[in-house]
Scaffold this motif. Structure first.
Motif, PDB file in Angstrom:
ATOM      1  N   ALA A  19       0.765  -1.078   0.024  1.00 64.34           N
ATOM      2  CA  ALA A  19       0.014   0.013   0.071  1.00 64.34           C
ATOM      3  C   ALA A  19       0.678   1.073   0.108  1.00 64.34           C
ATOM      4  O   ALA A  19       0.445   2.489  -0.378  1.00 64.34           O
ATOM      5  CB  ALA A  19      -1.142   0.044   1.240  1.00 64.34           C
ATOM      6  N   THR A  20       2.138   1.381   0.510  1.00 65.46           N
ATOM      7  CA  THR A  20       2.938   2.180   0.279  1.00 65.46           C
ATOM      8  C   THR A  20       3.669   2.778  -1.041  1.00 65.46           C
ATOM      9  O   THR A  20       3.995   2.013  -1.706  1.00 65.46           O
ATOM     10  CB  THR A  20       4.113   2.015   1.396  1.00 65.46           C
ATOM     11  N   SER A  21       3.700   4.090  -1.044  1.00 68.73           N
ATOM     12  CA  SER A  21       4.305   4.708  -2.496  1.00 68.73           C
ATOM     13  C   SER A  21       5.897   4.799  -1.949  1.00 68.73           C
ATOM     14  O   SER A  21       6.098   5.891  -1.371  1.00 68.73           O
ATOM     15  CB  SER A  21       3.649   6.003  -2.794  1.00 68.73           C
ATOM     16  N   TRP A  22       6.647   3.902  -2.126  1.00 68.47           N
ATOM     17  CA  TRP A  22       8.025   4.009  -1.570  1.00 68.47           C
ATOM     18  C   TRP A  22       8.979   4.981  -2.436  1.00 68.47           C
ATOM     19  O   TRP A  22       8.767   4.975  -3.773  1.00 68.47           O
ATOM     20  CB  TRP A  22       8.595   2.455  -1.723  1.00 68.47           C
ATOM     21  N   VAL A  23       9.523   5.693  -1.825  1.00 68.22           N
ATOM     22  CA  VAL A  23      10.730   6.631  -2.366  1.00 68.22           C
ATOM     23  C   VAL A  23      11.983   6.416  -1.642  1.00 68.22           C
ATOM     24  O   VAL A  23      11.982   6.079  -0.443  1.00 68.22           O
ATOM     25  CB  VAL A  23      10.540   7.831  -2.474  1.00 68.22           C
ATOM     26  N   PRO A  24      13.160   6.674  -2.236  1.00 71.16           N
ATOM     27  CA  PRO A  24      14.482   6.482  -1.416  1.00 71.16           C
ATOM     28  C   PRO A  24      14.504   7.459  -0.173  1.00 71.16           C
ATOM     29  O   PRO A  24      13.815   8.376  -0.329  1.00 71.16           O
ATOM     30  CB  PRO A  24      15.398   7.037  -2.495  1.00 71.16           C
ATOM     31  N   ASP A  25      15.153   6.792   0.956  1.00 75.31           N
ATOM     32  CA  ASP A  25      15.296   7.697   2.047  1.00 75.31           C
ATOM     33  C   ASP A  25      16.324   7.175   2.781  1.00 75.31           C
ATOM     34  O   ASP A  25      16.714   6.122   3.137  1.00 75.31           O
ATOM     35  CB  ASP A  25      13.876   7.232   3.041  1.00 75.31           C
ATOM     36  N   LEU A  26      17.535   8.092   2.645  1.00 74.02           N
ATOM     37  CA  LEU A  26      18.762   7.951   2.671  1.00 74.02           C
ATOM     38  C   LEU A  26      19.184   7.577   4.157  1.00 74.02           C
ATOM     39  O   LEU A  26      20.023   6.798   4.719  1.00 74.02           O
ATOM     40  CB  LEU A  26      19.725   9.128   2.403  1.00 74.02           C
ATOM     41  N   ALA A  27      18.188   8.060   5.294  1.00 78.55           N
ATOM     42  CA  ALA A  27      18.302   7.892   6.667  1.00 78.55           C
ATOM     43  C   ALA A  27      17.978   6.628   7.057  1.00 78.55           C
ATOM     44  O   ALA A  27      18.169   6.101   8.212  1.00 78.55           O
ATOM     45  CB  ALA A  27      17.310   9.026   7.341  1.00 78.55           C
ATOM     46  N   LEU A  28      17.223   5.833   6.317  1.00 79.26           N
ATOM     47  CA  LEU A  28      16.752   4.385   6.754  1.00 79.26           C
ATOM     48  C   LEU A  28      17.882   3.568   7.153  1.00 79.26           C
ATOM     49  O   LEU A  28      17.439   2.468   7.842  1.00 79.26           O
ATOM     50  CB  LEU A  28      15.708   3.868   5.810  1.00 79.26           C
ATOM     51  N   GLY A  29      18.875   3.709   6.531  1.00 82.67           N
ATOM     52  CA  GLY A  29      20.116   2.662   6.818  1.00 82.67           C
ATOM     53  C   GLY A  29      20.518   2.704   8.301  1.00 82.67           C
ATOM     54  O   GLY A  29      20.297   1.759   8.995  1.00 82.67           O
ATOM     55  N   TYR A  30      20.614   4.001   8.923  1.00 83.53           N
ATOM     56  CA  TYR A  30      20.846   3.892  10.245  1.00 83.53           C
ATOM     57  C   TYR A  30      20.004   3.701  11.189  1.00 83.53           C
ATOM     58  O   TYR A  30      19.800   3.302  12.249  1.00 83.53           O
ATOM     59  CB  TYR A  30      21.732   5.173  10.511  1.00 83.53           C
ATOM     60  N   LEU A  31      18.624   4.384  10.712  1.00 83.01           N
ATOM     61  CA  LEU A  31      17.534   4.455  11.481  1.00 83.01           C
ATOM     62  C   LEU A  31      17.071   3.002  11.538  1.00 83.01           C
ATOM     63  O   LEU A  31      16.689   2.539  12.695  1.00 83.01           O
ATOM     64  CB  LEU A  31      16.257   4.891  10.938  1.00 83.01           C
ATOM     65  N   SER A  32      17.067   2.121  10.584  1.00 84.51           N
ATOM     66  CA  SER A  32      16.608   0.622  10.708  1.00 84.51           C
ATOM     67  C   SER A  32      17.534  -0.026  11.565  1.00 84.51           C
ATOM     68  O   SER A  32      16.945  -0.953  12.349  1.00 84.51           O
ATOM     69  CB  SER A  32      16.825   0.125   9.374  1.00 84.51           C
ATOM     70  N   MET A  33      18.797   0.132  11.683  1.00 82.46           N
ATOM     71  CA  MET A  33      19.585  -0.523  12.692  1.00 82.46           C
ATOM     72  C   MET A  33      19.325  -0.324  14.031  1.00 82.46           C
ATOM     73  O   MET A  33      19.276  -0.972  14.839  1.00 82.46           O
ATOM     74  CB  MET A  33      21.056  -0.114  12.297  1.00 82.46           C
ATOM     75  N   SER A  34      18.911   1.014  14.451  1.00 85.89           N
ATOM     76  CA  SER A  34      18.542   1.323  15.813  1.00 85.89           C
ATOM     77  C   SER A  34      17.052   0.795  15.927  1.00 85.89           C
ATOM     78  O   SER A  34      16.914   0.362  17.225  1.00 85.89           O
ATOM     79  CB  SER A  34      18.509   2.822  15.919  1.00 85.89           C
TER      80      SER A  34
END
Length: 199
Positions: free
Chosen positions: A70-85
């Motif tokens: 359902a999500t309209s996905w776009v690149p999000d550079l912050a997701l790399g470190y956010l996902s780890m936390s």
């Protein structure tokens, strides 16, 4: 900063960068719950709360599947470190003060699920003018309804007779999970211009 998604586009849709951040967070949290519920299931069900674990595996997986589509996905550079936390925060944390380790792990899982289902309310961020027929909007509202049902199972277990002797340990574990989850959720939203009003 606003307390709601937006500004919406002319069709009343949530901006894709906000959709991406929120869906990534929810996918991380509900995906972690699905994995942990699956691993917590015994080969043979011997109590009522274990039968509920079995149902919750599928409900959490359904939420993840719904978000992915359902999500309209776009690149999000912050997701790399956010996902780890985020992923680190979801690690099992057996409740201190409960000597029965399987029960302590079950409390850890139930408190995490309680924090996710009670503390994260993405549909509350939808402004009134959001397009009710948009898949992302519909998904958030469906997740909100499902979370309410799943929350009842966690409450029944955490207040059940098996944990009567461990009330203080359960309360401490629950408070810790709520504070940690709320902090991560608030930070994720602030990164895309949404501020969560604290009651």
């Amino acid at each position: 900063m606003s307390g709601f998604f937006g500004p919406l586009d002319p069709q009343g849709r949530v901006p894709p960068h906000q959709q991406t951040r929120v869906a990534a967070f929810l996918t991380s949290a509900h995906g972690a719950l699905a994995r942990q519920f699956a691993f917590a299931l015994p080969a043979k069900l011997v109590s009522a709360w274990q039968t509920e674990l079995n149902a919750q595996v599928y409900h959490e997986a359904e939420i993840v599947s719904l978000l992915l589509r359902a999500t309209s996905w776009v690149p999000d550079l912050a997701l790399g470190y956010l996902s780890m936390s985020w992923e680190t925060a979801w690690f099992p944390q057996p409740a201190e003060g409960i000597p029965d380790q399987p029960l302590a792990r079950a409390v850890s899982l139930a408190t995490l699920a309680h924090a996710v289902h009670a503390g994260i309310r993405p549909a509350a961020l939808l402004p009134r003018e959001a397009n009710a027929d948009d898949p992302f909007v519909m998904a958030l509202r469906r997740i909100e309804l499902e979370s309410g049902r799943l929350l009842q199972a966690q409450i029944l277990f955490l207040k059940g007779p098996e944990l009567l002797a461990h009330r203080d340990a359960v309360s401490a574990a629950l408070e810790h999970r709520h504070v940690e989850t709320r902090k991560l959720w608030t930070s994720a939203l602030e990164g895309v211009g949404i501020v969560v009003h604290k009651s």
